[in-house]
Design an enzyme around this catalytic site. Structure first.
Site, short mmCIF file in Angstrom:
data_model
loop_
_atom_site.label_atom_id
_atom_site.label_comp_id
_atom_site.label_asym_id
_atom_site.label_seq_id
_atom_site.Cartn_x
_atom_site.Cartn_y
_atom_site.Cartn_z
N ASP A 13 0.83 -1.20 0.00
CA ASP A 13 0.00 0.00 0.00
C ASP A 13 0.87 1.26 0.00
OD1 ASP A 13 -2.31 1.50 0.05
OD2 ASP A 13 -2.62 1.32 2.20
N HIS A 30 3.09 3.77 -9.06
CA HIS A 30 2.86 2.37 -9.42
C HIS A 30 4.09 1.76 -10.10
CE1 HIS A 30 -1.20 2.54 -8.08
NE2 HIS A 30 -1.60 3.41 -8.99
N LEU A 124 11.47 -20.47 -4.46
CA LEU A 124 10.49 -19.58 -3.85
C LEU A 124 9.23 -19.62 -4.71
CD1 LEU A 124 9.61 -17.09 -1.98
CD2 LEU A 124 10.52 -15.64 -3.81
#
Length: 236
Positions: A13, A30, A124
């Protein structure tokens, strides 16, 4: 050296607020945030994190202005194309959770192709929550169960246990462990419809740092603090 962590989830956020503080358009935030995804993912791949799940685009994000949504879709497509080499070079498995049927066919195919080409990697698992909302996920899971019409035991406790297992197996995250640590950047202290089932016993960490400024030093500090906690899971 930090102890291993099985499943880390992050609500990323603060991109828009970061851009505004810089005197830049929201798109710049962004872009910077997408770049930080690479940094954090690569660090996790080198520090015994089994699963990293990132909240990238929620079911509620469609309510943003169309120009911003269109930009986010293009940014996502560019990110996946550019990062394909990173996934392969670092043996990272890519996953997506959420209802991707809402995306354009080229973007949907890109997601599915990247999932397929990285499915054998074990270093991962990086999961992007795309058009994801936990209530939507649970609703879709319930629909699968209703259509399958499983027969439940007449014993209430046994039926509840079986139904919980059936529901867990119908979720987007059926083959993933529950979340151990959930971090939210940007100063807000809420889950925002993210992994409500999977994070039911997760440890929570909230930071004022906006996502584009969130770095590996702060992440390492939060993980270190997480390992100092005692997790009882309802016991003593």
């Amino acid at each position: 050296m930090l102890p291993p962590l099985n499943h880390l989830a992050i609500i990323m956020d603060g991109n828009g607020r970061w851009a505004q503080l810089q005197g830049k358009p929201r798109q710049a935030g962004h872009k910077k945030g997408a770049s930080n995804v690479r940094t954090i993912t690569n660090w996790c791949a080198k520090h015994d994190i089994g699963y990293l799940t990132l909240y990238a685009f929620s079911t509620e994000n469609w309510n943003r202005p169309k120009t911003e949504v269109d930009f986010l879709m293009k940014l996502l497509e560019r990110y996946l194309r550019d990062e394909a080499k990173t996934y392969h070079d670092n043996a990272i498995r890519f996953r997506a959770i959420g209802d991707i049927d809402f995306f354009s066919q080229p973007l949907k195919h890109l997601i599915l192709d990247l999932e397929s080409s990285t499915s054998h990697y074990t270093n991962l698992t990086q999961t992007l929550a795309l058009n994801y909302g936990s209530r939507n996920e649970i609703t879709r899971a319930c629909r699968k169960i209703v259509l399958a019409s499983p027969k439940l035991s007449d014993d209430p406790q046994e039926a509840a246990k079986a139904l919980e297992s059936t529901l867990a197996n119908a979720l987007d995250t059926a083959d993933m462990p529950d979340v151990d640590l959930l971090i939210r950047t940007g100063g807000e202290q809420r889950l925002s419809n993210f992994l409500l089932w999977q994070a039911s016993y997760a440890e929570l960490a909230f930071t004022q740092t906006l996502w584009p400024d969130f770095n590996i030093n702060e992440l390492a500090r939060i993980i270190e603090e997480f390992h100092s906690r005692t997790r009882r899971f309802g016991g003593l």
